[in-house]
Design a protein around this motif. Structure first.
Motif, PDB file in Angstrom:
ATOM      1  N   THR A  46       0.879  -1.202  -0.026  1.00 23.36           N
ATOM      2  CA  THR A  46       0.040   0.052  -0.037  1.00 23.36           C
ATOM      3  C   THR A  46       0.901   1.108   0.022  1.00 23.36           C
ATOM      4  N   VAL A  47       0.095   2.161  -0.226  1.00 27.22           N
ATOM      5  CA  VAL A  47       1.060   3.717  -0.337  1.00 27.22           C
ATOM      6  C   VAL A  47       1.293   3.963   1.109  1.00 27.22           C
ATOM      7  N   ALA A  48       0.755   3.586   2.284  1.00 27.19           N
ATOM      8  CA  ALA A  48       1.353   4.065   3.398  1.00 27.19           C
ATOM      9  C   ALA A  48       2.572   2.916   3.958  1.00 27.19           C
ATOM     10  N   GLU A  49       2.549   1.761   3.431  1.00 34.60           N
ATOM     11  CA  GLU A  49       3.686   0.694   3.609  1.00 34.60           C
ATOM     12  C   GLU A  49       4.871   1.356   2.789  1.00 34.60           C
ATOM     13  N   LEU A  50       4.581   1.892   1.551  1.00 31.64           N
ATOM     14  CA  LEU A  50       5.760   2.434   0.545  1.00 31.64           C
ATOM     15  C   LEU A  50       6.279   3.722   1.349  1.00 31.64           C
ATOM     16  N   ARG A  51       5.500   4.600   1.809  1.00 29.61           N
ATOM     17  CA  ARG A  51       6.108   5.642   2.539  1.00 29.61           C
ATOM     18  C   ARG A  51       6.865   5.079   3.611  1.00 29.61           C
ATOM     19  N   GLY A  52       6.673   4.379   4.456  1.00 29.85           N
ATOM     20  CA  GLY A  52       7.485   3.888   5.482  1.00 29.85           C
ATOM     21  C   GLY A  52       8.693   3.264   4.934  1.00 29.85           C
ATOM     22  N   TRP A  53       8.623   2.441   3.970  1.00 31.46           N
ATOM     23  CA  TRP A  53       9.793   1.774   3.134  1.00 31.46           C
ATOM     24  C   TRP A  53      10.675   2.700   2.944  1.00 31.46           C
ATOM     25  N   LEU A  54      10.150   3.765   2.070  1.00 30.68           N
ATOM     26  CA  LEU A  54      11.115   4.891   1.561  1.00 30.68           C
ATOM     27  C   LEU A  54      11.789   5.654   2.540  1.00 30.68           C
ATOM     28  N   LYS A  55      11.149   5.769   3.612  1.00 29.29           N
ATOM     29  CA  LYS A  55      11.795   6.696   4.779  1.00 29.29           C
ATOM     30  C   LYS A  55      12.982   5.666   5.300  1.00 29.29           C
ATOM     31  N   ARG A  56      12.765   4.537   5.418  1.00 33.43           N
ATOM     32  CA  ARG A  56      13.856   3.655   5.917  1.00 33.43           C
ATOM     33  C   ARG A  56      14.872   3.515   5.006  1.00 33.43           C
ATOM     34  N   PHE A  57      14.736   3.641   3.572  1.00 33.59           N
ATOM     35  CA  PHE A  57      15.775   3.540   2.348  1.00 33.59           C
ATOM     36  C   PHE A  57      16.390   4.842   2.517  1.00 33.59           C
ATOM     37  N   VAL A  58      15.631   6.032   2.733  1.00 33.51           N
ATOM     38  CA  VAL A  58      16.694   7.195   2.867  1.00 33.51           C
ATOM     39  C   VAL A  58      17.804   7.099   3.955  1.00 33.51           C
ATOM     40  N   ARG A  59      17.150   6.797   5.159  1.00 30.88           N
ATOM     41  CA  ARG A  59      17.990   6.600   6.420  1.00 30.88           C
ATOM     42  C   ARG A  59      19.241   5.721   6.261  1.00 30.88           C
ATOM     43  N   ARG A  60      18.975   4.636   5.300  1.00 27.13           N
ATOM     44  CA  ARG A  60      19.756   3.627   5.379  1.00 27.13           C
ATOM     45  C   ARG A  60      21.207   3.830   4.232  1.00 27.13           C
ATOM     46  N   VAL A  61      20.572   4.355   3.222  1.00 28.57           N
ATOM     47  CA  VAL A  61      21.624   4.511   2.050  1.00 28.57           C
ATOM     48  C   VAL A  61      22.304   5.704   2.244  1.00 28.57           C
ATOM     49  N   GLU A  62      21.923   6.874   2.893  1.00 27.21           N
ATOM     50  CA  GLU A  62      22.348   8.244   2.990  1.00 27.21           C
ATOM     51  C   GLU A  62      22.445   8.559   4.474  1.00 27.21           C
ATOM     52  N   ALA A  63      22.922   7.792   5.538  1.00 34.47           N
ATOM     53  CA  ALA A  63      22.699   7.635   6.931  1.00 34.47           C
ATOM     54  C   ALA A  63      23.428   9.051   7.357  1.00 34.47           C
ATOM     55  N   ASP A  64      24.415   9.161   6.774  1.00 40.66           N
ATOM     56  CA  ASP A  64      25.267  10.686   7.235  1.00 40.66           C
ATOM     57  C   ASP A  64      24.490  11.730   7.030  1.00 40.66           C
ATOM     58  N   LEU A  65      24.140  11.899   5.950  1.00 40.89           N
ATOM     59  CA  LEU A  65      23.530  13.202   5.420  1.00 40.89           C
ATOM     60  C   LEU A  65      21.914  13.067   6.444  1.00 40.89           C
ATOM     61  N   ALA A  66      21.520  11.876   6.382  1.00 39.06           N
ATOM     62  CA  ALA A  66      20.275  11.860   7.109  1.00 39.06           C
ATOM     63  C   ALA A  66      20.213  12.082   8.510  1.00 39.06           C
ATOM     64  N   VAL A  67      21.463  11.934   9.229  1.00 38.86           N
ATOM     65  CA  VAL A  67      21.863  12.191  10.503  1.00 38.86           C
ATOM     66  C   VAL A  67      22.078  13.648  10.549  1.00 38.86           C
ATOM     67  N   GLU A  68      22.717  14.267   9.771  1.00 41.93           N
ATOM     68  CA  GLU A  68      23.049  15.824   9.827  1.00 41.93           C
ATOM     69  C   GLU A  68      21.620  16.528   9.717  1.00 41.93           C
ATOM     70  N   ARG A  69      20.782  16.106   8.603  1.00 45.56           N
ATOM     71  CA  ARG A  69      19.398  16.841   8.727  1.00 45.56           C
ATOM     72  C   ARG A  69      18.517  16.646  10.054  1.00 45.56           C
ATOM     73  N   ALA A  70      18.774  15.232  10.580  1.00 49.51           N
ATOM     74  CA  ALA A  70      18.021  15.124  12.012  1.00 49.51           C
ATOM     75  C   ALA A  70      18.383  16.241  13.072  1.00 49.51           C
ATOM     76  N   ASP A  71      19.856  16.474  13.062  1.00 51.43           N
ATOM     77  CA  ASP A  71      20.597  17.276  14.150  1.00 51.43           C
ATOM     78  C   ASP A  71      19.921  18.417  13.765  1.00 51.43           C
ATOM     79  N   ASP A  72      20.070  19.054  12.346  1.00 53.65           N
ATOM     80  CA  ASP A  72      19.464  20.384  12.206  1.00 53.65           C
ATOM     81  C   ASP A  72      18.065  20.639  12.699  1.00 53.65           C
ATOM     82  N   GLU A  73      17.230  19.604  12.332  1.00 52.27           N
ATOM     83  CA  GLU A  73      15.830  19.572  12.869  1.00 52.27           C
ATOM     84  C   GLU A  73      15.721  19.647  14.292  1.00 52.27           C
ATOM     85  N   GLN A  74      16.472  19.045  14.967  1.00 49.04           N
ATOM     86  CA  GLN A  74      16.353  18.835  16.437  1.00 49.04           C
ATOM     87  C   GLN A  74      16.444  20.254  17.159  1.00 49.04           C
TER      88      GLN A  74
END
Length: 386
Positions: free
Chosen positions: A135-163
């Protein structure tokens, strides 16, 4: 999961695919019209002001023809451009009706988040296979996890900025009511949610006529206004000596846990993820008990114990609920707290162990009991392969 199907159900599948193809034709026509108009304006219009106005009018013309607002047109053109230019596999699947506009939108949004070309290519290779069967909801969750895994360093930087943008907001409305909001780290928000949901559903006085929603609101007020750090006794409606009691589960890849690579601790239901070091900062605080599940990055194996009884013991039941997060019925998002732990292969032929158990909500459990719903032969991985 696989469901039993009869021939008449194929009609619905054909309708869905035709609808997706129609969406693809409409978006393609919008893009082609936009491109032709931009080319015409560039070649025929000399005045910069007139050129600007005519470019702006393209979305208006498309919207009038198709019954959309200018904003809707611009939004569709934006993510369609992104997918067409950067994910040919997704665009081909869209044109063939294998995925619909909603899934293309989610994929386009994810591509815009990725910063490295290799990450986009990896997504293009993997995403259609998942998008076609979820479903779209399941795909949305899969995509979020994909971003966090393949570009973890950049995602951590964005998370720190958002925090750094965390804040509380207050809005007073009509009729003497208003809204309280907070922009918080996801793991803190999850702990608060867990605590308030559980506390509001504790046994209460039979004469208490408040709804669960009202008890949650009253509980939050009591916590915020109490001079004590303790909680609120909902059974009496007075502030008592409660304590914070939240169970939060996260999955952390072994290499991330060891500190070898940057990465995220991900909630088991896929709703959120935070940099793994954020979890390390609070895991020893003592106010919240965190269950940590270390998942093998190759086999996804987390349970190796087997039990001879029919019902899973508490430790196994809790681990399964944390592992899956939601009902394993197709597309079902019912939280595991409201699910039964079910045997894929019925007991006693099927053992009471992790690889033969999983959560099903009562509705899907009933479907399975009547032969309408069937488990697959092995658990479906909840996380995308990197």
């Amino acid at each position: 999961m696989a469901t039993s199907t009869a021939d008449p159900i194929d009609v619905l599948t054909d309708v869905a695919r035709e609808q997706a193809r129609a969406e693809a034709r409409a978006v393609t026509a919008m893009l082609e019209f936009r491109d032709r108009e931009l080319e015409r304006i560039e070649m025929q219009v000399d005045s910069p002001m007139k050129r600007f106005n005519e470019r702006s009018a393209i979305a208006l013309a498309i919207g009038e023809a198709m019954g959309f607002s200018e904003g809707q047109v611009q939004y569709r053109l934006s993510f369609a451009d992104t997918v067409r230019d950067h994910s040919p596999t997704t665009w081909a699947a869209f044109s063939e009706g294998r995925i619909d506009l909603g899934r293309v939108r989610e994929i386009g949004h994810t591509i815009s988040q990725l910063k490295r070309a290799e990450s986009v290519h990896r997504l293009d290779r993997r995403v259609v296979e998942y998008a076609e069967t979820h479903t779209v909801a399941e795909l949305r969750g899969w995509l979020k996890r994909f971003v966090r895994r393949v570009e973890a360093d950049l995602a951590v930087e964005r998370a720190d900025d958002e925090q750094a943008k965390r804040h509380v907001s207050f809005q007073h409305g009509d009729d003497s009511m208003g809204f309280l909001g907070a922009y918080l780290s996801s793991h803190e928000l999850a702990a608060i949610e867990n605590r308030i949901r559980r506390a509001a559903r504790c046994p209460v006085d039979p004469d208490d006529q408040r709804t669960v929603a009202q008890r949650e609101a009253d509980l939050l007020v009591a916590w915020c206004l109490s001079t004590s750090s303790r909680g609120d006794d909902l059974s009496t409606g007075s502030r008592g000596e409660g304590v914070i009691d939240a169970n939060i589960a996260v999955t952390v890849d072994a290499d991330v846990l060891a500190g070898a690579n940057p990465g995220f601790a991900e909630s088991t239901d896929g709703r959120w993820g935070v940099p793994a070091n954020w979890i390390a900062d609070v895991v020893g605080s003592g106010s919240t008990f965190w269950h940590r599940i270390v998942v093998d990055p190759v086999s996804d194996d987390v349970l190796a114990h087997e039990y001879v009884g029919r019902f899973a013991p508490d430790v196994l039941s809790i681990a399964l609920r944390f592992l899956y997060g939601t009902c394993q019925g197709p597309g079902c998002m019912v939280p595991v707290e409201r699910c039964d732990i079910d045997h894929r292969q019925p007991w006693p032929e099927g053992p009471t162990r992790g690889d033969n158990l999983g959560p099903l909500c009562r509705r899907h459990h009933t479907y399975k009991g009547h032969g309408i719903l069937h488990w697959t032969t092995r658990p479906q991985p909840a996380r995308p392969a990197a």
